[in-house]
Design a protein around this motif. Structure first.
Motif, PDB file in Angstrom:
ATOM      1  N   ILE A  70       0.833  -1.203   0.000  1.00 34.44           N
ATOM      2  CA  ILE A  70       0.000   0.000   0.000  1.00 34.44           C
ATOM      3  C   ILE A  70       0.865   1.250   0.000  1.00 34.44           C
ATOM      4  O   ILE A  70       0.611   2.205  -0.751  1.00 34.44           O
ATOM      5  N   VAL A  71       1.903   1.257   0.840  1.00 34.32           N
ATOM      6  CA  VAL A  71       2.778   2.428   0.912  1.00 34.32           C
ATOM      7  C   VAL A  71       3.525   2.628  -0.399  1.00 34.32           C
ATOM      8  O   VAL A  71       3.626   3.757  -0.912  1.00 34.32           O
ATOM      9  N   ASP A  72       4.059   1.557  -0.962  1.00 37.43           N
ATOM     10  CA  ASP A  72       4.763   1.676  -2.240  1.00 37.43           C
ATOM     11  C   ASP A  72       3.826   2.196  -3.323  1.00 37.43           C
ATOM     12  O   ASP A  72       4.221   3.010  -4.172  1.00 37.43           O
ATOM     13  N   ALA A  73       2.580   1.725  -3.298  1.00 35.75           N
ATOM     14  CA  ALA A  73       1.620   2.193  -4.300  1.00 35.75           C
ATOM     15  C   ALA A  73       1.343   3.682  -4.147  1.00 35.75           C
ATOM     16  O   ALA A  73       1.299   4.427  -5.132  1.00 35.75           O
ATOM     17  N   LYS A  74       1.169   4.133  -2.891  1.00 33.43           N
ATOM     18  CA  LYS A  74       0.900   5.554  -2.673  1.00 33.43           C
ATOM     19  C   LYS A  74       2.117   6.407  -3.049  1.00 33.43           C
ATOM     20  O   LYS A  74       1.967   7.500  -3.634  1.00 33.43           O
ATOM     21  N   ILE A  75       3.306   5.924  -2.733  1.00 34.21           N
ATOM     22  CA  ILE A  75       4.512   6.686  -3.068  1.00 34.21           C
ATOM     23  C   ILE A  75       4.680   6.805  -4.579  1.00 34.21           C
ATOM     24  O   ILE A  75       4.946   7.889  -5.117  1.00 34.21           O
ATOM     25  N   ARG A  76       4.496   5.702  -5.285  1.00 37.22           N
ATOM     26  CA  ARG A  76       4.648   5.747  -6.739  1.00 37.22           C
ATOM     27  C   ARG A  76       3.558   6.597  -7.383  1.00 37.22           C
ATOM     28  O   ARG A  76       3.809   7.288  -8.369  1.00 37.22           O
ATOM     29  N   ALA A  77       2.352   6.515  -6.841  1.00 36.55           N
ATOM     30  CA  ALA A  77       1.275   7.348  -7.374  1.00 36.55           C
ATOM     31  C   ALA A  77       1.585   8.823  -7.177  1.00 36.55           C
ATOM     32  O   ALA A  77       1.358   9.650  -8.079  1.00 36.55           O
ATOM     33  N   PRO A  92      -7.789   3.916   1.801  1.00 35.98           N
ATOM     34  CA  PRO A  92      -8.895   2.951   1.940  1.00 35.98           C
ATOM     35  C   PRO A  92      -9.258   2.268   0.621  1.00 35.98           C
ATOM     36  O   PRO A  92      -9.608   1.073   0.620  1.00 35.98           O
ATOM     37  N   ARG A  93      -9.180   2.971  -0.492  1.00 40.28           N
ATOM     38  CA  ARG A  93      -9.525   2.345  -1.780  1.00 40.28           C
ATOM     39  C   ARG A  93      -8.479   1.303  -2.158  1.00 40.28           C
ATOM     40  O   ARG A  93      -8.824   0.242  -2.695  1.00 40.28           O
ATOM     41  N   LEU A  94      -7.218   1.591  -1.882  1.00 41.05           N
ATOM     42  CA  LEU A  94      -6.169   0.596  -2.131  1.00 41.05           C
ATOM     43  C   LEU A  94      -6.353  -0.616  -1.220  1.00 41.05           C
ATOM     44  O   LEU A  94      -6.169  -1.764  -1.643  1.00 41.05           O
ATOM     45  N   GLN A  95      -6.719  -0.365   0.037  1.00 33.68           N
ATOM     46  CA  GLN A  95      -6.961  -1.474   0.961  1.00 33.68           C
ATOM     47  C   GLN A  95      -8.129  -2.337   0.494  1.00 33.68           C
ATOM     48  O   GLN A  95      -8.065  -3.571   0.548  1.00 33.68           O
ATOM     49  N   ALA A  96      -9.180  -1.696   0.024  1.00 31.84           N
ATOM     50  CA  ALA A  96     -10.351  -2.448  -0.436  1.00 31.84           C
ATOM     51  C   ALA A  96     -10.002  -3.317  -1.637  1.00 31.84           C
ATOM     52  O   ALA A  96     -10.439  -4.478  -1.740  1.00 31.84           O
ATOM     53  N   HIS A  97      -9.205  -2.778  -2.561  1.00 36.66           N
ATOM     54  CA  HIS A  97      -8.826  -3.571  -3.723  1.00 36.66           C
ATOM     55  C   HIS A  97      -7.912  -4.729  -3.325  1.00 36.66           C
ATOM     56  O   HIS A  97      -8.025  -5.834  -3.868  1.00 36.66           O
ATOM     57  N   TYR A  98      -7.031  -4.494  -2.356  1.00 33.14           N
ATOM     58  CA  TYR A  98      -6.156  -5.569  -1.873  1.00 33.14           C
ATOM     59  C   TYR A  98      -6.976  -6.678  -1.230  1.00 33.14           C
ATOM     60  O   TYR A  98      -6.756  -7.870  -1.478  1.00 33.14           O
ATOM     61  N   LEU A  99      -7.943  -6.301  -0.371  1.00 39.20           N
ATOM     62  CA  LEU A  99      -8.768  -7.297   0.303  1.00 39.20           C
ATOM     63  C   LEU A  99      -9.675  -8.040  -0.667  1.00 39.20           C
ATOM     64  O   LEU A  99     -10.078  -9.180  -0.414  1.00 39.20           O
ATOM     65  N   GLY A 102      -7.294  -8.162  -5.535  1.00 45.35           N
ATOM     66  CA  GLY A 102      -6.759  -7.528  -6.730  1.00 45.35           C
ATOM     67  C   GLY A 102      -5.255  -7.335  -6.673  1.00 45.35           C
ATOM     68  O   GLY A 102      -4.623  -7.426  -5.613  1.00 45.35           O
ATOM     69  N   ASN A 103      -4.694  -7.045  -7.829  1.00 44.70           N
ATOM     70  CA  ASN A 103      -3.261  -6.780  -7.953  1.00 44.70           C
ATOM     71  C   ASN A 103      -3.048  -5.268  -7.867  1.00 44.70           C
ATOM     72  O   ASN A 103      -3.193  -4.545  -8.848  1.00 44.70           O
ATOM     73  N   VAL A 104      -2.716  -4.800  -6.665  1.00 42.84           N
ATOM     74  CA  VAL A 104      -2.619  -3.365  -6.426  1.00 42.84           C
ATOM     75  C   VAL A 104      -1.515  -2.744  -7.278  1.00 42.84           C
ATOM     76  O   VAL A 104      -1.726  -1.713  -7.938  1.00 42.84           O
ATOM     77  N   MET A 105      -0.349  -3.348  -7.277  1.00 45.26           N
ATOM     78  CA  MET A 105       0.767  -2.771  -8.031  1.00 45.26           C
ATOM     79  C   MET A 105       0.522  -2.846  -9.539  1.00 45.26           C
ATOM     80  O   MET A 105       0.911  -1.956 -10.287  1.00 45.26           O
ATOM     81  N   GLY A 106      -0.142  -3.908  -9.983  1.00 48.91           N
ATOM     82  CA  GLY A 106      -0.468  -4.002 -11.405  1.00 48.91           C
ATOM     83  C   GLY A 106      -1.404  -2.879 -11.834  1.00 48.91           C
ATOM     84  O   GLY A 106      -1.235  -2.271 -12.896  1.00 48.91           O
ATOM     85  N   VAL A 107      -2.407  -2.590 -11.004  1.00 52.14           N
ATOM     86  CA  VAL A 107      -3.332  -1.499 -11.305  1.00 52.14           C
ATOM     87  C   VAL A 107      -2.604  -0.169 -11.318  1.00 52.14           C
ATOM     88  O   VAL A 107      -2.826   0.675 -12.192  1.00 52.14           O
ATOM     89  N   LEU A 108      -1.710   0.030 -10.340  1.00 49.33           N
ATOM     90  CA  LEU A 108      -0.990   1.303 -10.269  1.00 49.33           C
ATOM     91  C   LEU A 108      -0.078   1.483 -11.478  1.00 49.33           C
ATOM     92  O   LEU A 108      -0.013   2.573 -12.067  1.00 49.33           O
ATOM     93  N   HIS A 109       0.621   0.446 -11.862  1.00 45.49           N
ATOM     94  CA  HIS A 109       1.485   0.543 -13.043  1.00 45.49           C
ATOM     95  C   HIS A 109       0.660   0.857 -14.295  1.00 45.49           C
ATOM     96  O   HIS A 109       1.095   1.623 -15.163  1.00 45.49           O
ATOM     97  N   ALA A 110      -0.531   0.257 -14.387  1.00 41.34           N
ATOM     98  CA  ALA A 110      -1.402   0.547 -15.526  1.00 41.34           C
ATOM     99  C   ALA A 110      -1.849   2.000 -15.521  1.00 41.34           C
ATOM    100  O   ALA A 110      -1.896   2.662 -16.566  1.00 41.34           O
ATOM    101  N   ALA A 126      -9.913   0.721 -13.727  1.00 34.29           N
ATOM    102  CA  ALA A 126      -8.723  -0.135 -13.686  1.00 34.29           C
ATOM    103  C   ALA A 126      -8.910  -1.283 -12.701  1.00 34.29           C
ATOM    104  O   ALA A 126      -8.568  -2.441 -13.002  1.00 34.29           O
ATOM    105  N   THR A 127      -9.466  -1.005 -11.530  1.00 37.29           N
ATOM    106  CA  THR A 127      -9.684  -2.079 -10.549  1.00 37.29           C
ATOM    107  C   THR A 127     -10.757  -3.053 -11.031  1.00 37.29           C
ATOM    108  O   THR A 127     -10.655  -4.263 -10.789  1.00 37.29           O
ATOM    109  N   ALA A 128     -11.778  -2.533 -11.715  1.00 42.01           N
ATOM    110  CA  ALA A 128     -12.817  -3.427 -12.246  1.00 42.01           C
ATOM    111  C   ALA A 128     -12.232  -4.371 -13.291  1.00 42.01           C
ATOM    112  O   ALA A 128     -12.553  -5.569 -13.323  1.00 42.01           O
ATOM    113  N   ILE A 129     -11.371  -3.846 -14.151  1.00 40.89           N
ATOM    114  CA  ILE A 129     -10.723  -4.689 -15.164  1.00 40.89           C
ATOM    115  C   ILE A 129      -9.855  -5.745 -14.500  1.00 40.89           C
ATOM    116  O   ILE A 129      -9.837  -6.917 -14.888  1.00 40.89           O
ATOM    117  N   ASP A 130      -9.132  -5.332 -13.456  1.00 39.33           N
ATOM    118  CA  ASP A 130      -8.247  -6.259 -12.759  1.00 39.33           C
ATOM    119  C   ASP A 130      -9.040  -7.365 -12.065  1.00 39.33           C
ATOM    120  O   ASP A 130      -8.685  -8.546 -12.147  1.00 39.33           O
TER     121      ASP A 130
END
Length: 320
Positions: A70-77, A92-99, A102-110, A126-130
């Motif tokens: 989650i932290v890496d995703a927020k930092i990269r974003a 919270p949205r990243l947490q919900a997708h993780y739970l 979903g592939n959090v880092m894949g979504v962020l890279h996309a 993006a999360t719906a596609i994932d």
């Protein structure tokens, strides 16, 4: 008054004091444990302005969420210039997708790739596609850099060419290459590559089958691709067809001539069978006539045998 009475009593005062000291020590130990476990990660997020609170990291620990992701995703974003405010990519949205698995880092890279390529892709899509089982990062990459699909696909069908027959009966063996890019609008619920391959293959076979001669196809292969492109084969699919190219075309068998030869041979056999039937009928009729001649001859002999008997009877009766 009760409080002051406890302080006046030496034993009660010591107990209260030690209780306060124990509580402070407990709070200090818990704080030290939290800082020791999450302090480095929180400080990294704080220095990167990633807006991840320490209490949120503790809560993620209880929810069994990998805080590092989650932290890496927020930092990269944040570093990529994406929106991490209350209306954007929040914790919270990243947490919900993780739970949700979903592939959090894949979504962020996309999302980062889409931002760089100026593609309209928000976090929700993006999360719906994932979560739909599609590789959202590959989808964005295919939107930026179209990919080529072989038609037919040897891995799926085991064939390397399509077989089609022109109106003159000559077989053409064709191999096509279809260039497609991802259609993010129809990626959820859209048909996959196999549908594109099947539609293009069917259209190529149909277009060659409507050609007057195979020579016209060999002279202008682009007329096949133009006819195929005009049919809108990418409708309701997850892709947009960019181009269709005939990679290879070979002349196969003269199916029409072979079929005509087979038909002529079959007609010959039918004619021979009919002639044999007529011959057998003639032989049977001839034998029937022979039998009738024998019967008639027997009747004649029988009639001739009755003549002397009739004459003898006439003599006896005095009629002669």
């Amino acid at each position: 008054m009760h409080y002051f009475q406890l302080l006046a009593d030496p034993t009660a005062g010591e107990v209260l004091l030690w209780a306060l000291i124990g509580f402070v020590v407990l709070v200090a130990l818990v704080s030290l444990l939290i800082v020791a476990q999450y302090g480095k990660l929180w400080f990294q997020a704080y220095m990167s302005e990633a807006d991840v609170k320490l209490i949120a990291m503790v809560a993620m620990g209880f929810m069994r969420i990998n805080q590092r992701i989650i932290v890496d995703a927020k930092i990269r974003a944040k570093q990529a210039g994406l929106d991490i405010s209350e209306t954007g990519i929040t914790t919270p949205r990243l947490q919900a997708h993780y739970l949700a698995g979903g592939n959090v880092m894949g979504v962020l890279h996309a999302l980062i790739a889409a931002e760089r390529a100026d593609i309209d892709l928000d976090f929700d899509r993006a999360t719906a596609i994932d979560l739909a089982g599609r590789d959202v990062r590959e989808a964005v990459q295919t939107s930026v850099r179209p990919k080529v699909i072989d038609c037919p696909d040897p891995e799926r069908s085991g064939k390397v060419t399509l077989s089609a027959i022109a109106k003159d009966g000559v077989e053409l063996r064709v191999r096509a290459r279809v260039t497609v890019r991802t259609n993010l609008e129809q990626l959820i619920g859209g048909a996959v590559e196999a549908t594109i391959i099947a539609r293009v293959g069917e259209s190529i076979i149909s277009s060659i089958g409507s050609a007057i001669t195979h020579l016209s196809v060999l002279e202008n292969p682009d007329q096949i691709t133009k006819a195929v492109l005009a049919r809108g084969l990418d409708a309701q699919t997850a892709f947009e067809i960019v181009s269709i190219d005939i990679a290879d075309i070979d002349v196969g068998e003269n199916i029409g001539a072979r079929l005509q030869a087979d038909q002529a041979e079959a007609d010959t056999r039918v004619a021979q069978a009919k002639a044999e039937l007529r011959r057998a009928e003639a032989v049977a009729l001839e034998q029937e006539m022979v039998a009738r001649v024998v019967d008639n001859r027997a009747e004649v002999i029988k009639a001739e045998a009755e003549v002397p008997l009739a004459m003898a009877e006439a003599f006896r009766s005095g009629n002669i």
